[in-house]
Enzyme design. Structure first.
Site, PDB file in Angstrom:
ATOM      1  CE  LYS A  13      -1.959  -1.083   3.935  1.00  0.00           C
ATOM      2  NZ  LYS A  13      -1.183  -2.278   4.282  1.00  0.00           N
ATOM      3  NE  ARG A  86      -4.036  -0.990  10.228  1.00  0.00           N
ATOM      4  CZ  ARG A  86      -2.950  -0.521   9.628  1.00  0.00           C
ATOM      5  NH1 ARG A  86      -2.904   0.713   9.194  1.00  0.00           N
ATOM      6  NH2 ARG A  86      -1.919  -1.293   9.460  1.00  0.00           N
ATOM      7  NE  ARG A 125       8.075  -2.460   6.151  1.00  0.00           N
ATOM      8  CZ  ARG A 125       6.775  -2.298   6.359  1.00  0.00           C
ATOM      9  NH1 ARG A 125       6.038  -1.726   5.438  1.00  0.00           N
ATOM     10  NH2 ARG A 125       6.233  -2.701   7.461  1.00  0.00           N
ATOM     11  NE  ARG A 158       6.806  -0.297   9.988  1.00  0.00           N
ATOM     12  CZ  ARG A 158       5.631  -0.241   9.369  1.00  0.00           C
ATOM     13  NH1 ARG A 158       5.515   0.434   8.236  1.00  0.00           N
ATOM     14  NH2 ARG A 158       4.583  -0.847   9.868  1.00  0.00           N
ATOM     15  NE  ARG A 169       2.634  -4.698  11.314  1.00  0.00           N
ATOM     16  CZ  ARG A 169       3.628  -4.526  10.446  1.00  0.00           C
ATOM     17  NH1 ARG A 169       4.829  -5.020  10.708  1.00  0.00           N
ATOM     18  NH2 ARG A 169       3.425  -3.865   9.342  1.00  0.00           N
TER      19      ARG A 169
END
Ligand code: AP5
Length: 218
Positions: A13, A86, A125, A158, A169
Site C-alpha cells: 500500500k 482499519r 523491509r 521497523r 499484525r
C-alpha cells in the site's frame, strides 16, 4: 482522486501510494507514518501509539479518528488513505466526514496477497525514516545496502517488522480489518488488484482500474 488503499500489512500500500502521489499529486495520508512521526518526536499521541504498535495491535479508534479529522482539515484536493480505515468504526466515521464535506470516494483498492509472501516482504523491509520510502533487501534493494538511493541517508528496519510482531499484525488484519472488504464491496466502490505482481505491474493494474472507475462514474 480520492482513494482508500485497503489490504494486509506488507501488501505494498505504501509503495504504491508514494508512486501515485508523485504521478498524480493526490496526497498520501499514511496513519502508520503519522503515528511513527509522533513517536519519534515524543508527543503524547506518539507515546500512547507506541505501546500498541510495538505489540502489533491497533491504536484505539477514537485516537485515530481525531487524528484523521485534523489531517482532513489541512487537506486541499485529492488523497490516498494508506492504512486507514482499519475497523468498521473508523470506516463509519470517515463516511460521515466525507458526506459532510460532500467529497465522495472514487474507489477503495483492495491489495490481494498471500500470508507467506507478506511475512517475507515485511521481515526484509528497510525504510527511510525521513521520507517513508520503502525498500526490500530481497525484492527491491537500494543501490547500496542500508542507504537510501535518493537522500543518501541511512535506512532502518521497523520495530514491528520482527517476525513475532509481523505474525500478530497479520492476525489483527484478518480479525479487525478484513471485514471492511464486505463493507466496501456493498458500496460498489471496491476494486481488487493482484499485489503479488512486480511493483511496476501492480502500478499499471492499479492506475488502469482507478481510471476506468473514474470514467464510469463521470
Ligand atoms: P502501518 O505503518 O500502516 O503498517 P501496515 O498497514 O501494517 O502496512 P505496512 O506499512 O507494513 O505495509 P504496506 O502495505 O504499506 O507495504 P509496503 O509498501 O511498505 O501501521 C503500523 C501500525 O500503526 C499498526 O500495526 C497499528 O499499530 C498502527 N496503525 C496504523 N494505522 C492505524 C489505524 N488506522 N488504526 C489503528 N492503528 C493503526 O511494502 C512492504 C515491503 O514489500 C517493502 O519492503 C516493499 O519494498 C516490498 N514491496 C512492496 N510492493 C512489492 C511488490 N509488488 N513486489 C515485491 N515487493 C514489494
Amino acid at each position: 482522486m480520492r482513494l482508500i488503499f485497503l489490504g494486509p500489512p506488507g501488501a505494498g500500500k505504501g509503495t504504491q501510494a508514494q508512486i501515485l502521489q508523485e504521478r498524480f499529486g493526490a496526497k498520501q495520508i499514511s496513519t502508520g507514518d503519522i503515528l511513527r512521526e509522533n513517536r519519534n518526536k515524543g508527543t503524547d499521541l506518539g507515546m500512547l501509539a507506541k505501546s500498541y504498535m510495538d505489540k502489533g495491535a491497533l491504536v484505539p479508534d477514537e485516537v485515530i479518528i481525531k487524528m484523521i479529522e485534523a489531517e482532513l482539515e489541512k487537506l486541499h484536493g485529492g488523497f490516498i488513505m494508506d492504512g486507514f480505515p482499519r475497523t468498521t468504526a473508523q470506516a463509519e466515521a470517515f463516511d460521515a466526514s466525507l458526506r459532510a464535506a460532500n467529497t465522495p470516494l472514487d474507489a477503495v483498492v483492495l491489495f490481494n496477497a498471500d500470508r507467506e509472501t507478506l511475512f517475507t516482504r515485511l521481515t526484509a523491509r528497510w525504510t527511510n525514516p525521513r521520507t517513508g520510502r520503502s525498500y526490500n533487501s530481497v525484492t527491491n534493494p537500494p543501490r547500496v545496502a542500508g542507504i537510501d538511493d535518493e537522500d543518501g541517508g541511512p535506512l532502518v528496519q521497523r520495530e514491528d517488522d520482527k517476525p513475532e510482531t509481523v505474525t500478530k499484525r497479520l492476525d489483527v488484519y484478518e480479525r479487525q480489518t478484513a471485514p471492511l472488504i464486505d463493507y466496501y464491496r456493498k458500496s460498489g466502490k471496491l476494486l481488487e488488484i493482484n499485489a503479488l505482481a512486480a511493483v511496476e505491474d501492480v502500478t499499471r493494474e492499479l492506475v488502469s482500474k482507478v481510471e476506468a472507475a473514474e470514467k464510469a462514474a463521470s
